[in-house]
Design a protein around this motif. Structure first.
Motif, mmCIF file in Angstrom:
data_model
loop_
_atom_site.group_PDB
_atom_site.id
_atom_site.type_symbol
_atom_site.label_atom_id
_atom_site.label_comp_id
_atom_site.label_asym_id
_atom_site.label_seq_id
_atom_site.Cartn_x
_atom_site.Cartn_y
_atom_site.Cartn_z
ATOM 1 N N ILE A 4 -1.917 -2.507 9.861
ATOM 2 C CA ILE A 4 -2.406 -1.363 9.902
ATOM 3 C C ILE A 4 -3.473 -1.189 8.225
ATOM 4 N N THR A 5 -4.307 -1.062 8.293
ATOM 5 C CA THR A 5 -4.938 -0.852 6.509
ATOM 6 C C THR A 5 -5.603 1.115 6.659
ATOM 7 N N LEU A 6 -5.009 1.366 6.140
ATOM 8 C CA LEU A 6 -5.323 3.025 6.067
ATOM 9 C C LEU A 6 -5.865 3.244 4.474
ATOM 10 N N VAL A 7 -7.213 3.356 4.578
ATOM 11 C CA VAL A 7 -8.249 4.399 2.987
ATOM 12 C C VAL A 7 -7.952 5.507 3.574
ATOM 13 N N ARG A 8 -7.918 6.007 2.076
ATOM 14 C CA ARG A 8 -8.452 7.492 2.005
ATOM 15 C C ARG A 8 -9.743 7.352 1.065
ATOM 16 N N HIS A 9 -10.548 8.514 2.080
ATOM 17 C CA HIS A 9 -11.466 9.111 1.669
ATOM 18 C C HIS A 9 -12.289 9.165 0.186
ATOM 19 N N GLY A 10 -12.878 8.235 -0.037
ATOM 20 C CA GLY A 10 -13.561 9.170 -1.775
ATOM 21 C C GLY A 10 -13.334 10.614 -2.061
ATOM 22 N N GLN A 11 -14.005 10.691 -3.377
ATOM 23 C CA GLN A 11 -13.841 11.092 -3.734
ATOM 24 C C GLN A 11 -14.512 12.805 -3.392
ATOM 25 N N ARG A 168 10.066 15.075 -1.255
ATOM 26 C CA ARG A 168 9.535 13.378 -1.176
ATOM 27 C C ARG A 168 8.099 13.299 -0.214
ATOM 28 N N MET A 169 7.561 13.928 0.345
ATOM 29 C CA MET A 169 6.939 13.185 0.923
ATOM 30 C C MET A 169 5.497 14.375 0.121
ATOM 31 N N ALA A 170 5.634 15.130 -0.267
ATOM 32 C CA ALA A 170 4.845 15.397 -1.762
ATOM 33 C C ALA A 170 4.719 14.892 -2.924
ATOM 34 N N GLN A 171 5.767 14.179 -3.327
ATOM 35 C CA GLN A 171 5.381 13.241 -4.572
ATOM 36 C C GLN A 171 4.900 11.983 -3.324
ATOM 37 N N ILE A 172 4.820 11.533 -2.345
ATOM 38 C CA ILE A 172 3.909 10.159 -2.177
ATOM 39 C C ILE A 172 2.318 10.996 -1.774
ATOM 40 N N ALA A 173 2.292 11.860 -1.190
ATOM 41 C CA ALA A 173 0.887 12.541 -1.205
ATOM 42 C C ALA A 173 -0.198 12.091 -2.692
ATOM 43 N N LEU A 174 0.908 13.192 -3.720
ATOM 44 C CA LEU A 174 0.136 13.907 -5.286
ATOM 45 C C LEU A 174 -0.634 12.548 -6.127
ATOM 46 N N PRO A 175 0.425 10.934 -5.862
ATOM 47 C CA PRO A 175 -0.382 10.115 -6.856
ATOM 48 C C PRO A 175 -1.409 9.191 -5.904
ATOM 49 N N ILE A 176 -1.887 9.653 -4.716
ATOM 50 C CA ILE A 176 -2.709 8.940 -3.766
ATOM 51 C C ILE A 176 -4.563 8.926 -4.137
ATOM 52 N N LEU A 177 -4.559 7.618 -4.626
ATOM 53 C CA LEU A 177 -6.194 7.629 -5.358
ATOM 54 C C LEU A 177 -7.205 8.242 -3.857
ATOM 55 N N ASN A 178 -8.510 8.508 -4.483
ATOM 56 C CA ASN A 178 -9.313 8.399 -3.673
ATOM 57 C C ASN A 178 -10.284 6.794 -3.838
ATOM 58 N N THR A 179 -10.471 6.173 -2.535
ATOM 59 C CA THR A 179 -10.042 5.269 -2.094
ATOM 60 C C THR A 179 -9.184 3.648 -2.182
ATOM 61 N N SER A 180 -8.192 3.988 -2.201
ATOM 62 C CA SER A 180 -7.157 3.883 -2.041
ATOM 63 C C SER A 180 -6.859 2.878 -0.823
ATOM 64 N N VAL A 181 -6.114 1.912 -0.331
ATOM 65 C CA VAL A 181 -5.481 0.817 -0.216
ATOM 66 C C VAL A 181 -4.385 0.795 0.609
ATOM 67 N N HIS A 182 -4.020 1.387 1.310
ATOM 68 C CA HIS A 182 -1.971 0.839 1.936
ATOM 69 C C HIS A 182 -2.372 0.266 2.971
ATOM 70 N N ARG A 183 -1.335 -0.431 3.125
ATOM 71 C CA ARG A 183 -1.187 -1.335 4.418
ATOM 72 C C ARG A 183 0.352 -1.511 4.937
ATOM 73 N N ILE A 184 0.116 -1.288 6.534
ATOM 74 C CA ILE A 184 1.949 -1.459 6.729
ATOM 75 C C ILE A 184 1.568 -2.673 8.061
ATOM 76 N N HIS A 185 2.515 -4.032 8.035
ATOM 77 C CA HIS A 185 2.605 -4.939 8.413
ATOM 78 C C HIS A 185 3.279 -4.539 10.058
ATOM 79 N N VAL A 186 2.904 -5.119 11.612
ATOM 80 C CA VAL A 186 2.992 -4.834 12.346
ATOM 81 C C VAL A 186 3.446 -5.996 12.700
ATOM 82 N N THR A 187 5.548 -5.944 12.756
ATOM 83 C CA THR A 187 6.551 -7.486 13.216
ATOM 84 C C THR A 187 6.248 -7.021 14.405
ATOM 85 N N PRO A 188 7.566 -7.912 14.664
ATOM 86 C CA PRO A 188 8.504 -7.666 16.172
ATOM 87 C C PRO A 188 9.715 -6.926 15.868
#
Length: 214
Positions: A4-11, A168-188
């Motif tokens: 799963i590739t999550l992308v945040r929207h642009g500015q 800590r969720m708030a700390q995760i949210a603060l630095p997220i860049l516009n149009t940044s890419v986040h990947r989740i590997h789906v494993t067994p």
């Protein structure tokens, strides 16, 4: 293995004081999406499915990436932060003056929302459940799924995977860049966070000023 590739929207329009006015990309936001689309075309593999939220800034970002026909799913829509802010103002606990106050105001708002002291357009439990539901749907073994969404959704997804609490969720949210890419590997053995807040399309000396959080 799926991904799963999550992308945040642009500015978006951070000068806004309500949900409707915020929900449009700036000129830079459109450019950020175009740059990421170009990077993906040159460096990334094809996606088996592409989704985006129903918000204008999410749809415009998906189009800028090269996916104007992305499937819309409202479960990828952002927290209605301005509505929650109005309720926080009514409580009189923490006031939000501008983006510079976000680091203090955001965790306080999330905590009040989780505690049920503010309601918003959905409960905190409903928010977490819909984020989890869309991620469960996107977690398809052997398939790559792109989801164009927003920072609050990404922060919630990462927090769930890592077992993080509200501060800590708030700390995760603060630095997220516009149009940044986040990947989740789906494993067994379950989903694994593989990439957080990458912005390879902005890793150029002449694009440093284009690295925006809001």
């Amino acid at each position: 293995m799926g991904e799963i590739t999550l992308v945040r929207h642009g500015q978006a329009n951070s000068a806004a004081d309500n949900e409707a006015d915020y929900d449009r990309l700036t000129t830079l936001g459109h450019t950020q999406a175009k740059w990421l689309g170009e990077w993906m075309a040159a460096h990334d593999g094809p996606f088996d499915d592409v989704l985006c939220g129903t918000l204008r800034r999410q749809r415009e970002t998906a189009a800028g990436l090269g996916y104007p026909e992305a499937r819309q799913d409202e479960r990828l829509n952002e927290i209605t932060y301005y509505d929650l802010t109005a309720e926080m103002d009514a409580l009189g606990e923490v006031q939000r003056g501008g983006p510079e106050d976000f680091a203090v105001h955001f965790p306080a708002t999330l905590q009040a929302w989780q505690d049920g002291r503010i309601k918003g357009t959905e409960t905190f439990v409903q928010f977490t459940e819909r984020v989890q539901a869309v991620l469960d749907m996107a977690a398809q073994p052997g398939r790559r799924v792109l989801c164009v969404t927003s920072g609050g959704i990404i922060a919630r997804a990462v927090s769930h995977l890592l077992g993080l609490d509200i501060p800590r969720m708030a700390q995760i949210a603060l630095p997220i860049l516009n149009t940044s890419v986040h990947r989740i590997h789906v494993t067994p053995h379950g989903p694994i966070l593989a990439t957080f807040n990458a912005a390879p399309h902005l890793d150029h000396a002449d694009r440093l000023a284009a690295r925006t959080n809001y």
